[in-house]
Design a protein around this motif. Sequence first.
Motif, PDB file in Angstrom:
ATOM      1  N   THR A 190      -8.385   3.834  28.294  1.00 26.26           N
ATOM      2  CA  THR A 190      -9.329   4.213  29.248  1.00 26.26           C
ATOM      3  C   THR A 190     -10.227   4.693  28.904  1.00 26.26           C
ATOM      4  OG1 THR A 190      -8.079   6.445  29.105  1.00 26.26           O
ATOM      5  CG2 THR A 190      -7.256   4.969  30.959  1.00 26.26           C
ATOM      6  N   LEU A 191     -10.743   4.713  27.643  1.00 32.94           N
ATOM      7  CA  LEU A 191     -11.829   5.293  27.010  1.00 32.94           C
ATOM      8  C   LEU A 191     -13.204   4.370  27.708  1.00 32.94           C
ATOM      9  CD1 LEU A 191     -13.411   7.052  24.885  1.00 32.94           C
ATOM     10  CD2 LEU A 191     -13.345   4.816  23.499  1.00 32.94           C
ATOM     11  N   GLY A 192     -14.234   4.850  28.084  1.00 30.23           N
ATOM     12  CA  GLY A 192     -15.225   4.215  28.836  1.00 30.23           C
ATOM     13  C   GLY A 192     -16.624   3.950  28.076  1.00 30.23           C
ATOM     14  N   ALA A 193     -17.640   3.245  28.205  1.00 30.52           N
ATOM     15  CA  ALA A 193     -18.680   3.119  27.594  1.00 30.52           C
ATOM     16  C   ALA A 193     -19.803   4.408  28.007  1.00 30.52           C
ATOM     17  CB  ALA A 193     -19.407   1.895  27.888  1.00 30.52           C
ATOM     18  N   GLN A 194     -20.437   4.964  27.084  1.00 26.27           N
ATOM     19  CA  GLN A 194     -21.448   5.940  27.383  1.00 26.27           C
ATOM     20  C   GLN A 194     -22.782   5.932  26.794  1.00 26.27           C
ATOM     21  OE1 GLN A 194     -19.489  10.063  26.435  1.00 26.27           O
ATOM     22  NE2 GLN A 194     -17.793   8.899  25.622  1.00 26.27           N
ATOM     23  N   SER A 195     -23.679   6.097  27.571  1.00 26.64           N
ATOM     24  CA  SER A 195     -24.952   5.666  27.210  1.00 26.64           C
ATOM     25  C   SER A 195     -25.409   6.673  26.048  1.00 26.64           C
ATOM     26  CB  SER A 195     -26.117   5.584  28.257  1.00 26.64           C
ATOM     27  OG  SER A 195     -26.120   6.839  29.018  1.00 26.64           O
ATOM     28  N   ARG A 196     -24.993   7.838  25.990  1.00 23.71           N
ATOM     29  CA  ARG A 196     -25.349   8.843  25.264  1.00 23.71           C
ATOM     30  C   ARG A 196     -24.117   9.681  24.628  1.00 23.71           C
ATOM     31  NH1 ARG A 196     -29.940  12.535  26.188  1.00 23.71           N
ATOM     32  NH2 ARG A 196     -31.549  10.870  25.634  1.00 23.71           N
ATOM     33  N   LEU A 197     -24.083  10.100  23.432  1.00 26.63           N
ATOM     34  CA  LEU A 197     -23.001  10.735  22.959  1.00 26.63           C
ATOM     35  C   LEU A 197     -23.674  11.353  21.583  1.00 26.63           C
ATOM     36  CD1 LEU A 197     -20.174  11.774  23.155  1.00 26.63           C
ATOM     37  CD2 LEU A 197     -19.461   9.741  21.948  1.00 26.63           C
ATOM     38  N   SER A 198     -23.537  12.592  21.470  1.00 29.88           N
ATOM     39  CA  SER A 198     -23.913  13.285  20.228  1.00 29.88           C
ATOM     40  C   SER A 198     -22.854  12.823  19.206  1.00 29.88           C
ATOM     41  CB  SER A 198     -23.927  14.707  20.501  1.00 29.88           C
ATOM     42  OG  SER A 198     -24.172  15.387  18.977  1.00 29.88           O
ATOM     43  N   LEU A 199     -23.484  12.670  17.792  1.00 28.89           N
ATOM     44  CA  LEU A 199     -22.596  12.402  16.900  1.00 28.89           C
ATOM     45  C   LEU A 199     -21.785  13.304  16.527  1.00 28.89           C
ATOM     46  CD1 LEU A 199     -24.696  10.882  13.780  1.00 28.89           C
ATOM     47  CD2 LEU A 199     -22.594  10.154  14.630  1.00 28.89           C
ATOM     48  N   ASN A 200     -22.055  14.819  16.807  1.00 29.55           N
ATOM     49  CA  ASN A 200     -21.455  16.105  16.876  1.00 29.55           C
ATOM     50  C   ASN A 200     -20.010  15.892  17.482  1.00 29.55           C
ATOM     51  OD1 ASN A 200     -23.522  17.119  15.510  1.00 29.55           O
ATOM     52  ND2 ASN A 200     -24.159  18.444  17.007  1.00 29.55           N
ATOM     53  N   ASP A 201     -19.893  14.844  18.639  1.00 31.69           N
ATOM     54  CA  ASP A 201     -18.654  14.886  19.315  1.00 31.69           C
ATOM     55  C   ASP A 201     -18.000  13.360  19.171  1.00 31.69           C
ATOM     56  OD1 ASP A 201     -19.396  17.159  20.714  1.00 31.69           O
ATOM     57  OD2 ASP A 201     -20.901  16.119  22.136  1.00 31.69           O
ATOM     58  N   VAL A 202     -18.023  12.901  18.024  1.00 30.59           N
ATOM     59  CA  VAL A 202     -17.562  11.653  17.778  1.00 30.59           C
ATOM     60  C   VAL A 202     -15.900  11.785  17.947  1.00 30.59           C
ATOM     61  CG1 VAL A 202     -16.834  10.206  15.629  1.00 30.59           C
ATOM     62  CG2 VAL A 202     -19.278  10.591  16.242  1.00 30.59           C
ATOM     63  N   MET A 203     -15.428  12.954  17.382  1.00 35.10           N
ATOM     64  CA  MET A 203     -13.820  13.322  17.571  1.00 35.10           C
ATOM     65  C   MET A 203     -13.304  13.145  18.996  1.00 35.10           C
ATOM     66  SD  MET A 203     -12.875  12.591  14.653  1.00 35.10           S
ATOM     67  CE  MET A 203     -11.045  12.943  14.836  1.00 35.10           C
ATOM     68  N   THR A 204     -14.350  13.376  19.945  1.00 30.18           N
ATOM     69  CA  THR A 204     -13.602  13.437  21.464  1.00 30.18           C
ATOM     70  C   THR A 204     -13.212  11.775  21.801  1.00 30.18           C
ATOM     71  OG1 THR A 204     -15.776  12.874  22.459  1.00 30.18           O
ATOM     72  CG2 THR A 204     -15.364  15.307  22.133  1.00 30.18           C
ATOM     73  N   LEU A 205     -13.507  10.785  21.072  1.00 30.21           N
ATOM     74  CA  LEU A 205     -13.126   9.506  21.156  1.00 30.21           C
ATOM     75  C   LEU A 205     -11.903   9.140  20.692  1.00 30.21           C
ATOM     76  CD1 LEU A 205     -16.396   7.597  19.708  1.00 30.21           C
ATOM     77  CD2 LEU A 205     -15.889   8.383  22.178  1.00 30.21           C
ATOM     78  N   TYR A 206     -11.080  10.079  20.008  1.00 39.25           N
ATOM     79  CA  TYR A 206      -9.899   9.743  19.336  1.00 39.25           C
ATOM     80  C   TYR A 206      -8.729  10.630  20.038  1.00 39.25           C
ATOM     81  CZ  TYR A 206     -13.008   7.359  16.801  1.00 39.25           C
ATOM     82  OH  TYR A 206     -13.999   6.337  16.507  1.00 39.25           O
ATOM     83  N   GLN A 207      -7.643  10.236  19.995  1.00 37.34           N
ATOM     84  CA  GLN A 207      -6.272  11.019  20.115  1.00 37.34           C
ATOM     85  C   GLN A 207      -5.799  10.984  18.690  1.00 37.34           C
ATOM     86  OE1 GLN A 207      -3.697   9.171  22.963  1.00 37.34           O
ATOM     87  NE2 GLN A 207      -4.099   7.149  22.209  1.00 37.34           N
ATOM     88  N   THR A 208      -5.296  11.902  18.199  1.00 40.62           N
ATOM     89  CA  THR A 208      -4.535  11.957  16.854  1.00 40.62           C
ATOM     90  C   THR A 208      -3.253  11.772  17.172  1.00 40.62           C
ATOM     91  OG1 THR A 208      -4.951  14.256  16.682  1.00 40.62           O
ATOM     92  CG2 THR A 208      -6.388  13.300  15.441  1.00 40.62           C
ATOM     93  N   GLN A 209      -2.441  11.866  15.924  1.00 40.93           N
ATOM     94  CA  GLN A 209      -1.151  11.304  16.325  1.00 40.93           C
ATOM     95  C   GLN A 209      -0.101  11.860  17.194  1.00 40.93           C
ATOM     96  OE1 GLN A 209      -0.375  10.092  12.292  1.00 40.93           O
ATOM     97  NE2 GLN A 209      -0.514   8.072  12.724  1.00 40.93           N
ATOM     98  N   GLN A 210      -0.354  13.289  17.609  1.00 41.15           N
ATOM     99  CA  GLN A 210       0.635  13.895  18.527  1.00 41.15           C
ATOM    100  C   GLN A 210       0.496  13.269  19.683  1.00 41.15           C
ATOM    101  OE1 GLN A 210      -2.202  15.301  17.203  1.00 41.15           O
ATOM    102  NE2 GLN A 210      -2.917  17.135  18.474  1.00 41.15           N
TER     103      GLN A 210
END
Length: 355
Positions: A329-349
Amino acid sequence: MATVLAIETSCDETAVAIVKNRNVLSSIVSSQVAIHQQYGGVVPEVASRQHVEIVNHAIAQSLEAAHLDWSAIDGIAGTCAPGLVGALLVGLTAAKTLAMLYQKPFLGIHHLEGHIYASYLSDPTLEPPFLCLLVSGGHTSLIYVKDCGRYEVLGQTRDDAAGEAFDKVARLLELGYPGGPAIDRLAQVGNPKAFALPEGQISLPGGGFHPYDSSFSGLKTAVLRLTQKFQQSGEPLPIADLAASFQETVAKSLTKRAIAGARDFGLDAIAIGGGVAANRGLRQHLQAAAERHNLRVIFPPMQFCTDNAAMIACAAAEHLERGHTSRLTLGAQSRLSLNDVMTLYQTQQTVLPTL
Ligand code: KG4
Ligand code: ZN
């Protein structure tokens, strides 16, 4: 060792690559530059349509060039931010569709994280922490790379990005689009000391200047004033000298900030990323300054400085190894800070669905 196929369509290159960890097995880049040249810049709608035309062919070509079929691919990635939303959507949708079809993990990748990872393609032994000077058409950032997915942006440009400044000055000098390579070529035969141009420092409220932030709009205006002066006096424009002086000023300004960042944070390596990393003036200045300060500089291979999918696949392979995957369901975003990269992922839990 994860093998990842990645698709990059954030701007005007349609790119697909397959990377096995930090080794490029194939890299296809189809540039739209010739199409956008007639408009003097990228036209977003034209870019999206062109990506749609090309993307399937580029995917097939990347598999063929790597002599692989889908069974050898461990994950499929697409650039999801930042960039032109319509353009991003093409590659992202293709990546998600293939992930569903072939039952592979899917990863959305931050375009700038890709530019950071381009340096791993020239030095596979590179490991964080290090400093990254990221200089592209849309961004100029000094980044403290702490780990995969963990970045701290130390400084940025307050107005034009470095590549944007190259493109605007090239337009003033009537050198066409994209301007960076044209200025780089002309600067080889010009005198970098011909004109003293302003570096563009950012004043701090308490006095002094910001150590890492930069500004390039004043520099661009200074070149504009000079060209107007020559035009009014009827003298021919010394374009090679103007190009060389402009390039020298940008190279010095970026070098100063990168060295300061590395020293202040006790980092012994500086990686460069983005289209402007191909600039010969910047490479020479940075290399010389780094040697004086006992620092190591890592430049990506020339073909991986400008937009490509190998850098995206390289970042994705590392995330995949760490168990990071993205939701479909991840969408395209015109802006996203590099500080927030981990919001793109679900970890294994496992996340339980809400009923
Ligand atoms: O990283 P990139 O391909 O795309 C973005 O993500 O923006 O960077 C493109 C930028 C353009 O502004 C282009 O003029 C600049 O990189 N560029 C250069 C050189 N090659 C490309 N700038 C200076 N010198 C170069 N040799
Ligand atoms: Zn880029």
